[in-house]
Design a protein around this motif. Structure first.
Motif, PDB file in Angstrom:
ATOM      1  N   THR A 244     -28.067   3.867 -14.212  1.00  0.00           N
ATOM      2  CA  THR A 244     -30.352   4.238 -14.311  1.00  0.00           C
ATOM      3  C   THR A 244     -30.267   3.163 -13.804  1.00  0.00           C
ATOM      4  O   THR A 244     -30.285   2.267 -15.062  1.00  0.00           O
ATOM      5  CB  THR A 244     -29.699   4.354 -16.117  1.00  0.00           C
ATOM      6  OG1 THR A 244     -29.173   5.281 -16.233  1.00  0.00           O
ATOM      7  CG2 THR A 244     -31.410   4.610 -16.098  1.00  0.00           C
ATOM      8  N   GLY A 245     -31.390   4.131 -12.407  1.00  0.00           N
ATOM      9  CA  GLY A 245     -32.491   2.735 -12.113  1.00  0.00           C
ATOM     10  C   GLY A 245     -31.266   2.336 -10.907  1.00  0.00           C
ATOM     11  O   GLY A 245     -32.012   1.700 -10.063  1.00  0.00           O
ATOM     12  N   TYR A 246     -30.008   2.193 -11.205  1.00  0.00           N
ATOM     13  CA  TYR A 246     -28.905   1.289  -9.960  1.00  0.00           C
ATOM     14  C   TYR A 246     -28.915   1.320  -8.485  1.00  0.00           C
ATOM     15  O   TYR A 246     -29.287   1.320  -7.580  1.00  0.00           O
ATOM     16  CB  TYR A 246     -28.169   1.009 -10.706  1.00  0.00           C
ATOM     17  CG  TYR A 246     -26.853   0.506  -9.908  1.00  0.00           C
ATOM     18  CD1 TYR A 246     -27.040  -0.999  -9.335  1.00  0.00           C
ATOM     19  CD2 TYR A 246     -25.909   1.033  -9.012  1.00  0.00           C
ATOM     20  CE1 TYR A 246     -26.112  -1.777  -8.306  1.00  0.00           C
ATOM     21  CE2 TYR A 246     -25.151  -0.263  -7.968  1.00  0.00           C
ATOM     22  CZ  TYR A 246     -24.971  -1.004  -8.534  1.00  0.00           C
ATOM     23  OH  TYR A 246     -24.253  -1.968  -7.118  1.00  0.00           O
TER      24      TYR A 246
ATOM     25  N   TRP B 278     -21.836   8.705  -7.159  1.00  0.00           N
ATOM     26  CA  TRP B 278     -22.728   8.094  -6.903  1.00  0.00           C
ATOM     27  C   TRP B 278     -24.264   9.387  -6.517  1.00  0.00           C
ATOM     28  O   TRP B 278     -24.243  10.561  -6.034  1.00  0.00           O
ATOM     29  CB  TRP B 278     -22.844   7.878  -5.352  1.00  0.00           C
ATOM     30  CG  TRP B 278     -24.553   6.893  -4.989  1.00  0.00           C
ATOM     31  CD1 TRP B 278     -25.181   7.211  -3.740  1.00  0.00           C
ATOM     32  CD2 TRP B 278     -24.471   5.989  -5.427  1.00  0.00           C
ATOM     33  NE1 TRP B 278     -26.371   6.331  -3.806  1.00  0.00           N
ATOM     34  CE2 TRP B 278     -26.554   5.333  -4.706  1.00  0.00           C
ATOM     35  CE3 TRP B 278     -23.851   4.480  -6.395  1.00  0.00           C
ATOM     36  CZ2 TRP B 278     -26.294   3.910  -4.854  1.00  0.00           C
ATOM     37  CZ3 TRP B 278     -24.524   3.904  -6.117  1.00  0.00           C
ATOM     38  CH2 TRP B 278     -25.662   3.305  -5.426  1.00  0.00           C
ATOM     39  N   PRO B 279     -25.170   9.322  -7.518  1.00  0.00           N
ATOM     40  CA  PRO B 279     -26.113  10.638  -7.477  1.00  0.00           C
ATOM     41  C   PRO B 279     -26.038  10.477  -5.975  1.00  0.00           C
ATOM     42  O   PRO B 279     -26.756   9.999  -5.006  1.00  0.00           O
ATOM     43  CB  PRO B 279     -27.371   9.310  -8.038  1.00  0.00           C
ATOM     44  CG  PRO B 279     -27.183   8.172  -8.816  1.00  0.00           C
ATOM     45  CD  PRO B 279     -26.217   7.688  -7.917  1.00  0.00           C
ATOM     46  N   ARG B 280     -27.133  12.146  -5.495  1.00  0.00           N
ATOM     47  CA  ARG B 280     -27.261  12.777  -4.686  1.00  0.00           C
ATOM     48  C   ARG B 280     -25.890  12.485  -3.498  1.00  0.00           C
ATOM     49  O   ARG B 280     -26.572  12.520  -2.648  1.00  0.00           O
ATOM     50  CB  ARG B 280     -28.423  11.669  -4.215  1.00  0.00           C
ATOM     51  CG  ARG B 280     -30.226  11.931  -4.991  1.00  0.00           C
ATOM     52  CD  ARG B 280     -31.506  11.555  -4.154  1.00  0.00           C
ATOM     53  NE  ARG B 280     -30.857  10.284  -4.259  1.00  0.00           N
ATOM     54  CZ  ARG B 280     -30.686   9.361  -4.964  1.00  0.00           C
ATOM     55  NH1 ARG B 280     -30.823   9.124  -6.316  1.00  0.00           N
ATOM     56  NH2 ARG B 280     -30.296   8.303  -4.387  1.00  0.00           N
TER      57      ARG B 280
ATOM     58  N   PRO C 100     -23.029  -6.777  -7.874  1.00  0.00           N
ATOM     59  CA  PRO C 100     -22.190  -6.179  -9.117  1.00  0.00           C
ATOM     60  C   PRO C 100     -22.572  -5.720  -9.860  1.00  0.00           C
ATOM     61  O   PRO C 100     -21.715  -5.211 -11.013  1.00  0.00           O
ATOM     62  CB  PRO C 100     -22.330  -7.443  -9.777  1.00  0.00           C
ATOM     63  CG  PRO C 100     -23.177  -8.355  -8.702  1.00  0.00           C
ATOM     64  CD  PRO C 100     -23.907  -7.328  -7.795  1.00  0.00           C
ATOM     65  N   LEU C 101     -23.742  -5.283 -10.429  1.00  0.00           N
ATOM     66  CA  LEU C 101     -23.986  -4.166 -11.951  1.00  0.00           C
ATOM     67  C   LEU C 101     -23.061  -2.837 -11.170  1.00  0.00           C
ATOM     68  O   LEU C 101     -22.770  -2.057 -12.434  1.00  0.00           O
ATOM     69  CB  LEU C 101     -25.690  -3.788 -11.754  1.00  0.00           C
ATOM     70  CG  LEU C 101     -26.475  -5.481 -11.577  1.00  0.00           C
ATOM     71  CD1 LEU C 101     -28.085  -4.947 -11.922  1.00  0.00           C
ATOM     72  CD2 LEU C 101     -26.291  -5.635 -12.923  1.00  0.00           C
TER      73      LEU C 101
ATOM     74  N   ARG D 162     -31.978   0.932  -7.222  1.00  0.00           N
ATOM     75  CA  ARG D 162     -32.168  -0.083  -6.115  1.00  0.00           C
ATOM     76  C   ARG D 162     -31.397  -0.702  -4.890  1.00  0.00           C
ATOM     77  O   ARG D 162     -32.115  -1.438  -4.121  1.00  0.00           O
ATOM     78  CB  ARG D 162     -32.332  -1.318  -7.212  1.00  0.00           C
ATOM     79  CG  ARG D 162     -33.469  -1.515  -8.596  1.00  0.00           C
ATOM     80  CD  ARG D 162     -32.195  -2.058  -9.645  1.00  0.00           C
ATOM     81  NE  ARG D 162     -33.723  -2.490 -10.497  1.00  0.00           N
ATOM     82  CZ  ARG D 162     -33.788  -1.840 -11.726  1.00  0.00           C
ATOM     83  NH1 ARG D 162     -33.230  -1.032 -11.853  1.00  0.00           N
ATOM     84  NH2 ARG D 162     -34.858  -1.985 -12.308  1.00  0.00           N
ATOM     85  N   LEU D 163     -30.164   0.151  -5.121  1.00  0.00           N
ATOM     86  CA  LEU D 163     -29.411  -0.348  -4.197  1.00  0.00           C
ATOM     87  C   LEU D 163     -30.008   0.621  -3.197  1.00  0.00           C
ATOM     88  O   LEU D 163     -29.499  -0.121  -1.901  1.00  0.00           O
ATOM     89  CB  LEU D 163     -28.121   0.226  -4.347  1.00  0.00           C
ATOM     90  CG  LEU D 163     -26.822  -0.380  -2.885  1.00  0.00           C
ATOM     91  CD1 LEU D 163     -26.411  -1.843  -2.975  1.00  0.00           C
ATOM     92  CD2 LEU D 163     -25.445   0.361  -3.340  1.00  0.00           C
ATOM     93  N   ASP D 164     -29.967   1.771  -2.637  1.00  0.00           N
ATOM     94  CA  ASP D 164     -30.362   2.774  -1.552  1.00  0.00           C
ATOM     95  C   ASP D 164     -31.951   2.090  -1.212  1.00  0.00           C
ATOM     96  O   ASP D 164     -31.885   1.393   0.205  1.00  0.00           O
ATOM     97  CB  ASP D 164     -31.499   4.043  -2.460  1.00  0.00           C
ATOM     98  CG  ASP D 164     -29.526   4.877  -2.480  1.00  0.00           C
ATOM     99  OD1 ASP D 164     -29.306   4.314  -1.615  1.00  0.00           O
ATOM    100  OD2 ASP D 164     -30.437   6.049  -2.906  1.00  0.00           O
ATOM    101  N   ARG D 165     -32.682   1.565  -1.952  1.00  0.00           N
ATOM    102  CA  ARG D 165     -33.472   1.156  -1.612  1.00  0.00           C
ATOM    103  C   ARG D 165     -33.690  -0.176  -0.989  1.00  0.00           C
ATOM    104  O   ARG D 165     -33.883  -0.793   0.695  1.00  0.00           O
ATOM    105  CB  ARG D 165     -34.979   0.717  -2.806  1.00  0.00           C
ATOM    106  CG  ARG D 165     -36.687  -0.175  -2.268  1.00  0.00           C
ATOM    107  CD  ARG D 165     -37.242   0.702  -1.401  1.00  0.00           C
ATOM    108  NE  ARG D 165     -38.700   0.427  -1.268  1.00  0.00           N
ATOM    109  CZ  ARG D 165     -39.167   1.284   0.192  1.00  0.00           C
ATOM    110  NH1 ARG D 165     -38.750   1.430   0.426  1.00  0.00           N
ATOM    111  NH2 ARG D 165     -40.357  -0.059   0.339  1.00  0.00           N
ATOM    112  N   ALA D 166     -32.726  -1.264  -1.178  1.00  0.00           N
ATOM    113  CA  ALA D 166     -32.669  -2.726  -0.759  1.00  0.00           C
ATOM    114  C   ALA D 166     -31.730  -2.306   0.569  1.00  0.00           C
ATOM    115  O   ALA D 166     -31.708  -2.856   1.585  1.00  0.00           O
ATOM    116  CB  ALA D 166     -31.716  -3.085  -1.529  1.00  0.00           C
ATOM    117  N   LEU D 167     -31.077  -1.165   0.733  1.00  0.00           N
ATOM    118  CA  LEU D 167     -30.254  -0.800   2.325  1.00  0.00           C
ATOM    119  C   LEU D 167     -31.148  -0.888   3.090  1.00  0.00           C
ATOM    120  O   LEU D 167     -30.828  -1.513   4.645  1.00  0.00           O
ATOM    121  CB  LEU D 167     -29.407   0.025   1.992  1.00  0.00           C
ATOM    122  CG  LEU D 167     -27.971  -0.536   1.010  1.00  0.00           C
ATOM    123  CD1 LEU D 167     -27.030   0.701   1.020  1.00  0.00           C
ATOM    124  CD2 LEU D 167     -27.821  -0.840   2.982  1.00  0.00           C
ATOM    125  N   GLU D 168     -32.369  -0.165   2.696  1.00  0.00           N
ATOM    126  CA  GLU D 168     -32.914   0.869   3.697  1.00  0.00           C
ATOM    127  C   GLU D 168     -33.953  -0.602   4.142  1.00  0.00           C
ATOM    128  O   GLU D 168     -34.613  -0.667   5.382  1.00  0.00           O
ATOM    129  CB  GLU D 168     -33.747   1.396   2.847  1.00  0.00           C
ATOM    130  CG  GLU D 168     -35.073   2.136   3.873  1.00  0.00           C
ATOM    131  CD  GLU D 168     -36.332   2.720   2.986  1.00  0.00           C
ATOM    132  OE1 GLU D 168     -37.300   2.837   3.054  1.00  0.00           O
ATOM    133  OE2 GLU D 168     -35.722   2.790   1.601  1.00  0.00           O
TER     134      GLU D 168
END
Length: 387
Positions: A79-81, A113-115, A67-68, A84-90
């Motif tokens: 910032t930071g989000y 999206w960054p990158r 939701p963020l 976090r999403l990338d890490r959780a998906l991985e």
């Protein structure tokens, strides 16, 4: 006591999962601003649950952090989000519910999206299509096809984009997903507008606007209205376009969407520039730039700096025009972004008018290369004509 703490933590997680699913619905409805305020209040709770569950239950972490994404409309950056999403998906991999993974992939497929790269976005959207299809979730598959079509359009693969939008609309109409249908109609309208099919684009935007208004989705209605104003301007119906653009900015301010307000202000400045009203255009551009700086929207800042260069060029101030074009190009390079062919070509024209012919030829050459790299045949032909 330890068991009690663990039980309380689990109950908090269960609440967060239910609340997160509900907040997504609220953020798409008539009470969006209240829902955004609630999301801001709960942000730290959601992040705490994310941190506690990431290593052992990454699916929970993924669900509570999703939701963020909506705070992007308020802050303009995540910032930071993203990390976090990338890490959780991985970490979650294929162990997570496939529809949750698909929704997360579609968030990551966004150009904001960054990158982000088109190749990565297309891979994420394509995986989301397959996950939704395997789960038998036609509504989610329709959304994923819309996103995949949008990426094709940005790469000028118009036939592929049209096929995806057609497939998305069929799915959305079959299951009665009116909101999804309206969003796909907006995407289709953008495709038609890029092909100079202005009447068909206008029809698509007006249909999307009507659906969003009927559903009480004021922010999404503003998005459709924003695109409608742009196509009316392209069609030469400037007075209608100005009324729509002004109404759009007022609605976006009511809804608290500062990111799209910034874009709309820049586009309103373009309309004033088209009419030769330089003072009003500059006011809009300056307001857009102030929001870009505040929200950290550096690519949009580069775009608006280029537009200010166009304003000074139109006003006959070649030195100021060159300064703003150079600032815009420098920002693209700093961000590692491709330099747009229009910006390189417009600067080349200014250099030519200043009598700096060698520099102008070099810049025209770079504009042609940029046009070819993005398959923009119109710009390629335009700049070739100056050599």
């Amino acid at each position: 006591h330890i068991e009690s703490d663990a039980h309380a933590a689990r109950r908090m997680e269960e609440w967060a999962l239910r609340w997160g699913a509900n907040i997504d619905v609220q953020l798409d409805g008539p009470h969006r601003r209240a829902a955004l305020r609630q999301l801001l209040r709960e942000r730290e709770n959601l992040l705490a649950i994310y941190d506690r569950t990431l290593s052992e239950r990454p699916g929970v972490a993924l669900a509570v952090v999703m939701p963020l994404q909506h705070l992007f409309a308020v802050h303009g950056r995540l910032t930071g989000y993203a990390e976090r999403l990338d890490r959780a998906l991985e970490l979650a991999g294929e162990r997570v519910d496939p529809t949750l993974r698909a929704r997360a992939l579609l968030v990551r497929a966004s150009r904001s999206w960054p990158r982000y790269t088109p190749a990565r976005g297309l891979a994420d959207a394509s995986e989301a299509v397959e996950l939704a299809r395997q789960a038998g979730d036609a509504e989610l598959e329709g959304s994923a096809r819309r996103v995949r079509g949008w990426i094709h359009r940005t790469q000028r693969r118009h036939a592929e984009a049209a096929d995806e939008f057609s497939a998305a609309l069929q799915l959305q109409r079959r299951v009665g997903d009116a909101s999804g249908e309206a969003r796909t109609l907006c995407a289709l309208g953008e495709l038609l507008r890029s092909q100079a099919k202005f009447p068909a684009a206008e029809e698509a935007f007006r249909a999307a606007l009507q659906i969003h208004q009927s559903l009480g989705q004021r922010r999404r209605a503003a998005v459709a209205q924003h695109h409608l104003g742009a196509v009316l301007q392209d069609a030469g119906r400037l007075e209608e376009a100005m009324r729509v653009k002004l109404a759009t900015i007022a609605l976006l301010r009511e809804e608290g969407d500062r990111v799209l307000e910034e874009v709309a202000l820049c586009n309103l400045g373009n309309a004033y520039l088209y009419r030769g009203e330089h003072d009003r255009a500059l006011e809009c551009y300056e307001a857009s730039l102030a929001l870009c700086v505040e929200l950290g929207r550096r690519m949009d800042e580069a775009r608006t700096l280029g537009n200010v260069g166009c304003l000074h060029h139109q006003a006959g101030d070649l030195q100021r025009a060159n300064e703003f074009f150079a600032r815009a190009l420098d920002l693209h390079r700093e961000l590692g972004a491709h330099e747009p062919s229009w910006l390189l070509g417009d600067r080349a024209t200014v250099l030519h008018e200043q009598g700096r012919l060698s520099e102008a030829r070099s810049e025209y050459g770079r504009a042609i290369d940029a046009a070819r790299a993005s398959s923009n045949r119109a710009d390629e032909a335009r700049w070739l004509g100056f050599l």
